[in-house]
Design a protein around this motif. Sequence first.
Motif, mmCIF file in Angstrom:
data_model
loop_
_atom_site.group_PDB
_atom_site.id
_atom_site.type_symbol
_atom_site.label_atom_id
_atom_site.label_comp_id
_atom_site.label_asym_id
_atom_site.label_seq_id
_atom_site.Cartn_x
_atom_site.Cartn_y
_atom_site.Cartn_z
ATOM 1 N N LEU A 45 2.833 -4.854 -8.387
ATOM 2 C CA LEU A 45 3.543 -4.062 -7.395
ATOM 3 C C LEU A 45 2.864 -4.175 -6.040
ATOM 4 N N GLU A 46 1.538 -4.123 -6.018
ATOM 5 C CA GLU A 46 0.806 -4.270 -4.759
ATOM 6 C C GLU A 46 1.029 -5.651 -4.160
ATOM 7 N N THR A 49 4.582 -5.822 -2.774
ATOM 8 C CA THR A 49 4.642 -5.019 -1.553
ATOM 9 C C THR A 49 3.982 -5.757 -0.396
#
Length: 64
Positions: A45-46, A49
Motif C-alpha cells: 500500500l505504501e 501510494t
Amino acid sequence: MHRRGVGAGAIAKKKLAEAKYKERGTVLAEDQIVQLAKVFGLRCLELVTSIMSSVFRSLKCAWP
C-alpha cells in the motif's frame, strides 16, 4: 534382568503429545502468515501510494 517394552499407555501419551505439538505448530504458522500478509499489505500500500503520488506530481508538472 530382561527389560520390558513400552506400554500401551506410554504410546498413547506420546501420540497425544505429538498431535498437540503438530496442532500448535499449525496455529503458530497460520499466525505468522497473517502477520506477514499484514506487513506486506502495508508495504504494498505504501509503495502504491508513493508511485501514485509521484505520477500525479509528474502529471501536474506536465499539465500547466
